[in-house]
Design a protein around this motif. Structure first.
Motif, PDB file in Angstrom:
ATOM      1  N   ASN A  72      16.027  43.883  14.493  1.00 16.28           N
ATOM      2  CA  ASN A  72      14.879  44.716  14.841  1.00 16.28           C
ATOM      3  C   ASN A  72      15.325  45.900  15.694  1.00 16.28           C
ATOM      4  O   ASN A  72      14.516  46.627  16.232  1.00 16.28           O
ATOM      5  N   GLU A 104      14.215  58.146  17.632  1.00 15.15           N
ATOM      6  CA  GLU A 104      13.257  57.174  18.139  1.00 15.15           C
ATOM      7  C   GLU A 104      12.106  56.977  17.154  1.00 15.15           C
ATOM      8  O   GLU A 104      11.652  55.866  16.914  1.00 15.15           O
ATOM      9  N   ALA A 108      11.046  53.502  15.256  1.00 19.07           N
ATOM     10  CA  ALA A 108       9.684  52.968  15.368  1.00 19.07           C
ATOM     11  C   ALA A 108       9.098  52.733  13.975  1.00 19.07           C
ATOM     12  O   ALA A 108       8.446  51.715  13.730  1.00 19.07           O
ATOM     13  N   GLN A 112       7.930  48.962  12.057  1.00 16.36           N
ATOM     14  CA  GLN A 112       6.595  48.629  11.558  1.00 16.36           C
ATOM     15  C   GLN A 112       6.671  47.595  10.444  1.00 16.36           C
ATOM     16  O   GLN A 112       5.722  46.852  10.204  1.00 16.36           O
ATOM     17  N   HIS A 126      -3.462  42.681  29.648  1.00 10.61           N
ATOM     18  CA  HIS A 126      -4.665  43.448  29.994  1.00 10.61           C
ATOM     19  C   HIS A 126      -5.616  43.579  28.812  1.00 10.61           C
ATOM     20  O   HIS A 126      -6.661  44.207  28.936  1.00 10.61           O
ATOM     21  N   VAL A 140      -0.701  52.892  15.794  1.00  8.71           N
ATOM     22  CA  VAL A 140       0.473  53.246  14.997  1.00  8.71           C
ATOM     23  C   VAL A 140       0.083  53.544  13.553  1.00  8.71           C
ATOM     24  O   VAL A 140       0.435  54.579  13.002  1.00  8.71           O
TER      25      VAL A 140
ATOM     26  N   GLU B 137       9.210  45.858  25.004  1.00  8.42           N
ATOM     27  CA  GLU B 137       9.883  45.365  23.798  1.00  8.42           C
ATOM     28  C   GLU B 137       8.866  44.944  22.743  1.00  8.42           C
ATOM     29  O   GLU B 137       9.012  45.232  21.559  1.00  8.42           O
ATOM     30  N   ALA B 139       5.814  46.010  22.432  1.00 10.70           N
ATOM     31  CA  ALA B 139       5.187  47.217  21.892  1.00 10.70           C
ATOM     32  C   ALA B 139       6.130  47.893  20.896  1.00 10.70           C
ATOM     33  O   ALA B 139       5.711  48.309  19.812  1.00 10.70           O
ATOM     34  N   SER B 141       8.455  46.491  19.139  1.00 10.96           N
ATOM     35  CA  SER B 141       8.620  45.678  17.928  1.00 10.96           C
ATOM     36  C   SER B 141       7.437  45.863  16.981  1.00 10.96           C
ATOM     37  O   SER B 141       7.536  45.537  15.799  1.00 10.96           O
ATOM     38  N   LEU B 142       6.321  46.378  17.503  1.00 12.31           N
ATOM     39  CA  LEU B 142       5.160  46.632  16.645  1.00 12.31           C
ATOM     40  C   LEU B 142       5.190  48.040  16.068  1.00 12.31           C
ATOM     41  O   LEU B 142       4.233  48.477  15.434  1.00 12.31           O
ATOM     42  N   GLY B 143       6.269  48.762  16.343  1.00 13.49           N
ATOM     43  CA  GLY B 143       6.397  50.103  15.799  1.00 13.49           C
ATOM     44  C   GLY B 143       5.812  51.174  16.693  1.00 13.49           C
ATOM     45  O   GLY B 143       5.666  52.316  16.280  1.00 13.49           O
ATOM     46  N   MET B 144       5.481  50.811  17.937  1.00 12.99           N
ATOM     47  CA  MET B 144       4.973  51.837  18.849  1.00 12.99           C
ATOM     48  C   MET B 144       6.148  52.627  19.391  1.00 12.99           C
ATOM     49  O   MET B 144       7.207  52.070  19.657  1.00 12.99           O
ATOM     50  N   ARG B 145       5.919  53.914  19.575  1.00 12.88           N
ATOM     51  CA  ARG B 145       6.960  54.738  20.162  1.00 12.88           C
ATOM     52  C   ARG B 145       6.923  54.571  21.674  1.00 12.88           C
ATOM     53  O   ARG B 145       5.954  54.089  22.221  1.00 12.88           O
ATOM     54  N   ARG B 146       8.028  55.006  22.292  1.00 13.16           N
ATOM     55  CA  ARG B 146       8.163  54.815  23.742  1.00 13.16           C
ATOM     56  C   ARG B 146       6.945  55.343  24.500  1.00 13.16           C
ATOM     57  O   ARG B 146       6.408  54.712  25.397  1.00 13.16           O
ATOM     58  N   ARG B 147       6.506  56.541  24.100  1.00 14.82           N
ATOM     59  CA  ARG B 147       5.378  57.178  24.771  1.00 14.82           C
ATOM     60  C   ARG B 147       4.090  56.355  24.583  1.00 14.82           C
ATOM     61  O   ARG B 147       3.309  56.182  25.520  1.00 14.82           O
ATOM     62  N   GLN B 148       3.899  55.853  23.361  1.00 12.71           N
ATOM     63  CA  GLN B 148       2.702  55.033  23.099  1.00 12.71           C
ATOM     64  C   GLN B 148       2.751  53.739  23.893  1.00 12.71           C
ATOM     65  O   GLN B 148       1.735  53.284  24.431  1.00 12.71           O
ATOM     66  N   HIS B 152      -0.234  52.828  26.381  1.00  9.65           N
ATOM     67  CA  HIS B 152      -1.203  51.796  26.031  1.00  9.65           C
ATOM     68  C   HIS B 152      -0.848  50.411  26.562  1.00  9.65           C
ATOM     69  O   HIS B 152      -1.699  49.530  26.614  1.00  9.65           O
ATOM     70  N   VAL B 153       0.423  50.209  26.897  1.00  9.66           N
ATOM     71  CA  VAL B 153       0.839  48.866  27.304  1.00  9.66           C
ATOM     72  C   VAL B 153       1.335  48.825  28.754  1.00  9.66           C
ATOM     73  O   VAL B 153       0.850  48.025  29.557  1.00  9.66           O
TER      74      VAL B 153
END
Lengths: 276, 265
Positions: A72, A104, A108, A112, A126, A140, B137, B139, B141-148, B152-153
């Protein structure tokens, strides 16, 4: 032929358990990785075919979690090639044929397609269960919120915790949290699911419910790589077992063969420890 | 023989002159605006410090070093009088619709914001670092970018940790506004001082000023308690009461901080 080379031959030759042909979902070739001076992955080669469930076993420190995290790109590899869904994961080849790290955004995008389930669940504390599941599809994949929440509800029902949709992670048991984590990974509709010791952090009475969800997932034809010490699961659900030791795959094959009649001395020693 | 003029004290406390009231109001809005802007500056600096780009990290570190290493009084004089004397920039009255903001107020807000940003940056950075690495990690692994993942997390979780120290910062901010009297900003302290030079009732006047300040900080401690309770109930946390005594006199760690200390799972 020595016992070692026989095992190695079996490991590299793979087997014909899964039957599904075509391009492998995961293909590793001579992967090396060092943590400082520790050689965690020492020339690992393997493949995972479409629809196959591969269970990775081995003593702690053998490199199995690291190998999974490389699939991954949560860890970088130092040498070799690792292809997931037909693409080098986390790297691309430049004009001179060298591997350079991907952007990056591209990493990402690759992720997915790859679900990852962590030993410690890593749910977002949260957010409620359903928000945990819907977050990545909304942010995403840009799925409309209403649609994403409906999908999330369906996934939670599939892992058997529809009634806990609005609970926060800390209000859930370990087994329930891990099932939410599986639903969260599935929400991105991955082609490959990676499980890093998904039941190791659970109380014994909750292991069964998580393994059951994983068994059902395997029955749908999902390609899965599972790092686990659950030999019952490996035997019952796994198509293939890979035994790792000191950063190498020392033997691989159908569960009945590797677990029932291990060729390698170290496999036998390991099994006698985990089975008792 | 004590010379305490009760009727003067009582009159001032219950029927303060308009300069006093305006000073108090100014103290409050200076503190609120500067704190809000300081949080924004602090967040940006904290993200800079966690950036992969060296120039951003260096800028943030330099800024924090400079601002935390110099007194607010000096900063205020440089911003208001120094820049003007240098011929670089003078703060003049700005009129937006019906509101006109004197130059000295602008300079005061700028100074407090610059100063507070440096302190908030450290608080934010610590809060971001307190969020488990597994969260980013997961986030990722779900395909979120660093900024996202950050937005969000990580940040929503960091904010929970920020609230108790942020409360302390604002409490401090309410009082620190008095230092802006050095550039002639008519907040509560300077209003008191001016009134004193006309009446020489020094003790009574500053006792009233002290009572005003403590009323503000006490009111704030109740607001902070309400914010903490709300944040808690949103995470499914069992609301934990910090007693009024702990809140006013110390002793407790703030509800959320205490929760974090115990290593909430």
């Amino acid at each position: 032929m020595t016992r070692d080379s026989a095992a190695a031959a079996r490991a590299t030759a793979g087997d014909n358990a899964a039957g599904a042909g075509g391009q492998p979902v995961v293909l590793g070739e001579g992967i090396h990785k060092w943590f400082g001076r520790i050689h965690v992955l020492d020339g690992v080669s393997f493949e995972v075919r479409n629809g196959e469930v591969v269970v990775v076993i081995g003593p702690s420190g053998s490199g199995k979690t690291t190998l999974l995290r490389c699939m991954n790109h949560l860890e970088r590899i130092d040498r070799g090639r690792l292809l997931v869904n037909g693409h080098l994961i986390g790297y691309r080849q430049n004009a001179r044929g060298e591997l350079v790290e991907e952007s990056e955004a591209e990493i990402a995008r690759q992720r997915q397609e790859i679900g990852f389930v962590f030993q410690q669940f890593n749910l977002f504390p949260h957010l409620t269960a359903i928000q945990n599941v819907a977050l990545a599809p909304i942010r995403v994949r840009k799925v409309p919120r209403r649609q994403a929440l409906a999908d999330a509800r369906e996934l939670l029902a599939r892992v058997g915790i529809a009634e806990k949709a609005d609970a926060y992670p800390r209000q859930l048991s370990g087994g329930q949290q891990q099932r939410v984590a599986i639903a969260r990974a599935l929400a991105m509709r991955p082609r490959l699911m990676l499980f890093d010791e998904p039941t190791s952090a659970l109380d014994p009475e909750m292991v069964g419910e998580v393994l059951e969800v994983m068994r059902e997932l395997a029955e749908t034809g999902m390609t899965m790589v599972v790092v686990s010490h659950e030999m019952g699961f490996a035997r019952g659900v796994g198509d293939r077992v890979m035994m790792m030791d000191h950063g190498r795959i020392i033997e691989a094959g159908p569960p009945a063969e590797v677990l029932g009649n291990p060729a390698h001395e170290r496999t036998r020693a390991f099994l006698s420890k985990v089975l008792h | 023989m004590l010379h305490f003029d009760w009727s003067f004290f009582e009159g001032l406390l219950l029927h303060p002159p308009s300069t006093f009231v305006q000073g108090a109001i100014r103290t409050i809005y200076l503190a609120v605006i500067a704190q809000a802007l300081g949080v924004v500056v602090g967040l940006v600096l904290a993200l800079f410090r966690r950036s992969r780009r060296l120039p951003l990290r260096a800028f943030a570190s330099g800024y924090i070093w400079l601002i935390r290493g110099t007194p607010l009084l000096v900063q205020a004089v440089i911003v208001y009088d120094g820049l003007s004397a240098l011929g670089l920039y003078s703060f003049n009255t700005v009129t937006i619709g019906p509101v006109s903001i004197p130059g000295v107020v602008q300079a005061g807000i700028v100074t407090l914001t610059i100063n507070e940003g440096a302190y908030m940056a450290e608080i934010m950075r610590a809060a971001i670092d307190s969020v488990d690495r597994g969260q980013a990690e997961a986030a990722g692994s779900l395909g979120m970018r660093r900024r996202q993942a950050m937005r969000h997390v990580v940040l929503p979780q960091a904010m929970r940790v920020v609230i108790p120290p942020l409360g302390n910062e604002f409490n401090n901010m309410l009082k620190v506004t008095s230092l802006l009297s050095v550039i002639g900003l008519q907040e509560l302290f300077l209003a008191a001082q001016d009134y004193n030079s006309a009446t020489f009732r020094t003790f009574e006047i500053f006792l009233v000023a002290a009572i005003y300040y403590i009323a503000m900080t006490t009111a704030w401690s109740f607001v902070q308690a309400a914010i903490e309770r709300r944040l808690q109930s949103r995470g499914g946390y069992v609301a934990e009461r910090v007693t009024l005594r702990e809140r006013l006199f110390g002793g407790g760690g703030g509800a959320i901080a205490a929760d974090q200390l115990r290593g909430a799972r």
